[in-house]
Design an enzyme around this catalytic site. Structure first.
Site, mmCIF file in Angstrom:
data_model
loop_
_atom_site.group_PDB
_atom_site.id
_atom_site.type_symbol
_atom_site.label_atom_id
_atom_site.label_comp_id
_atom_site.label_asym_id
_atom_site.label_seq_id
_atom_site.Cartn_x
_atom_site.Cartn_y
_atom_site.Cartn_z
ATOM 1 N N LYS A 111 0.859 -1.187 0.000
ATOM 2 C CA LYS A 111 0.000 0.000 0.000
ATOM 3 C C LYS A 111 0.892 1.233 0.000
ATOM 4 O O LYS A 111 2.080 1.178 0.320
ATOM 5 C CB LYS A 111 -0.936 0.023 1.216
ATOM 6 C CG LYS A 111 -0.250 -0.007 2.590
ATOM 7 C CD LYS A 111 0.217 1.342 3.086
ATOM 8 C CE LYS A 111 0.925 1.222 4.428
ATOM 9 N NZ LYS A 111 1.778 2.403 4.727
ATOM 10 N N PRO A 170 9.936 -4.548 -0.750
ATOM 11 C CA PRO A 170 11.068 -4.156 0.098
ATOM 12 C C PRO A 170 10.667 -4.003 1.562
ATOM 13 O O PRO A 170 9.528 -3.655 1.880
ATOM 14 C CB PRO A 170 11.512 -2.820 -0.500
ATOM 15 C CG PRO A 170 11.023 -2.847 -1.903
ATOM 16 C CD PRO A 170 9.745 -3.622 -1.883
ATOM 17 N N ILE A 171 11.634 -4.259 2.433
ATOM 18 C CA ILE A 171 11.409 -4.231 3.879
ATOM 19 C C ILE A 171 11.866 -2.882 4.433
ATOM 20 O O ILE A 171 12.858 -2.304 3.982
ATOM 21 C CB ILE A 171 12.171 -5.392 4.548
ATOM 22 C CG1 ILE A 171 11.641 -6.729 4.025
ATOM 23 C CG2 ILE A 171 12.044 -5.326 6.068
ATOM 24 C CD1 ILE A 171 12.524 -7.899 4.341
ATOM 25 N N SER A 218 2.940 -6.370 7.119
ATOM 26 C CA SER A 218 1.558 -6.330 7.605
ATOM 27 C C SER A 218 0.613 -7.010 6.629
ATOM 28 O O SER A 218 -0.318 -7.713 7.018
ATOM 29 C CB SER A 218 1.126 -4.876 7.827
ATOM 30 O OG SER A 218 1.903 -4.259 8.828
ATOM 31 N N GLY A 270 8.069 1.509 4.049
ATOM 32 C CA GLY A 270 6.846 2.291 4.120
ATOM 33 C C GLY A 270 5.719 1.770 3.271
ATOM 34 O O GLY A 270 4.761 2.496 2.983
ATOM 35 N N ASP A 295 -1.088 -1.604 11.180
ATOM 36 C CA ASP A 295 -1.748 -1.459 9.880
ATOM 37 C C ASP A 295 -2.099 -2.791 9.228
ATOM 38 O O ASP A 295 -2.494 -2.824 8.067
ATOM 39 C CB ASP A 295 -0.920 -0.588 8.919
ATOM 40 C CG ASP A 295 0.490 -1.116 8.695
ATOM 41 O OD1 ASP A 295 0.855 -2.137 9.295
ATOM 42 O OD2 ASP A 295 1.235 -0.485 7.913
#
Length: 269
Positions: free
Chosen positions: A8, A90-91, A99, A94, A132
């Site tokens: 997201k 990617p970790i 989640s 953002g 989230d």
């Protein structure tokens, strides 16, 4: 069973106050995008969890997919399964990838075992795993508030717009991102601001993390400026970084500019 947990973006992110429990209340618009991981669940003699793709820091025992299984197993009789996660999002970027993995694990296990867990109860399970996570049970554009785990419908349609996401490989932890934040009430109403044309968002919609992270990581600001220079109607860092995205009115191919970074491009739904 094979599912594809998607990422997201945050359109606007206001850190409005620090909570007594140490978390922060925020307001933001979460918008799902097509950049996805892949999670496979199959029957097994004993529970196992493995990953490939992008390396995930820490122990697999702490992965949210495994915790999702353990959370449901506390209330339901689940047979052992093998969970295999192909990590592509990617970790520390953002984008909510971890989640999303957790929420999709809940959704997939519900279907796999035919548990018939209600939508509201799935949201509750997801909230236990992360602030989230619950959004990805919903997985549609939403106005998000409190810890980012409460939602209201929002009439925001970006279908047909083209999005470019650029991740320069900088890992920003949540602790680092919040270190310089001074919570304050937003000066404008995000829901009202989102009703305006995308091209007008730049003057009103902001991500509070940019004020503290851009000076520390000037490359992120440079990426945002490059996206605007190439015609983005709106550009922003997503979440607490380090991915920066641009929304365009037509297809773009910016790999030439960002060939050393992870880039994902596609249509918004």
């Amino acid at each position: 069973m094979l599912v594809f947990p998607n990422a997201k973006i945050n359109i606007g992110l206001n850190i409005v106050e620090k909570r007594p429990d140490g978390f922060h209340n925020i307001e933001s618009c979460f918008y799902p995008i097509g950049w996805s991981d892949a999670l496979e669940i199959t029957k097994s003699e004993a529970f196992s969890f493995e990953t490939n793709g992008i390396s995930i820091p820490g122990d697999n025992a702490d992965n949210l997919c495994k915790k999702a299984y353990e959370t449901l197993a506390g209330d339901y009789e689940l047979h052992p399964v093998k969970m295999h996660l192909l990590k592509a999002i990617p970790i520390g970027a953002g984008l909510g990838g971890g989640s999303s993995d957790a929420a999709f694990a809940i959704r997939a296990l519900n279907d796999f075992f035919k548990l018939n867990i209600s939508f509201e109860k799935q949201l509750d399970y997801a909230r236990r795993l992360g602030s989230d996570c619950a959004f990805f049970i919903l997985n549609k554009p939403a106005y998000c508030f409190q810890k980012g785990d409460r939602f209201e419908d929002i009439d925001l349609k970006l279908a047909g717009k083209w999005i470019v996401l650029v991740n320069p490989g900088i890992h920003i932890s949540t602790i680092e991102a919040y270190a310089g934040i001074k919570p304050a009430a937003a000066k404008t109403n995000l829901r009202d601001d989102l009703k305006g044309p995308v091209a007008d968002w730049a003057t009103r919609i902001k991500n509070d993390f940019e004020a503290t992270l851009f000076p520390k990581y000037p490359l992120l600001k440079e990426i945002k400026q490059r996206l605007y220079a190439d015609g983005a109607e709106y550009a922003s860092m997503s979440g607490s970084g380090s991915t920066v995205y641009g929304i365009f009115d037509k297809q773009k191919n910016l790999n030439t500019y960002f060939k050393n970074y992870k880039v994902w491009q596609g249509l918004l739904g």
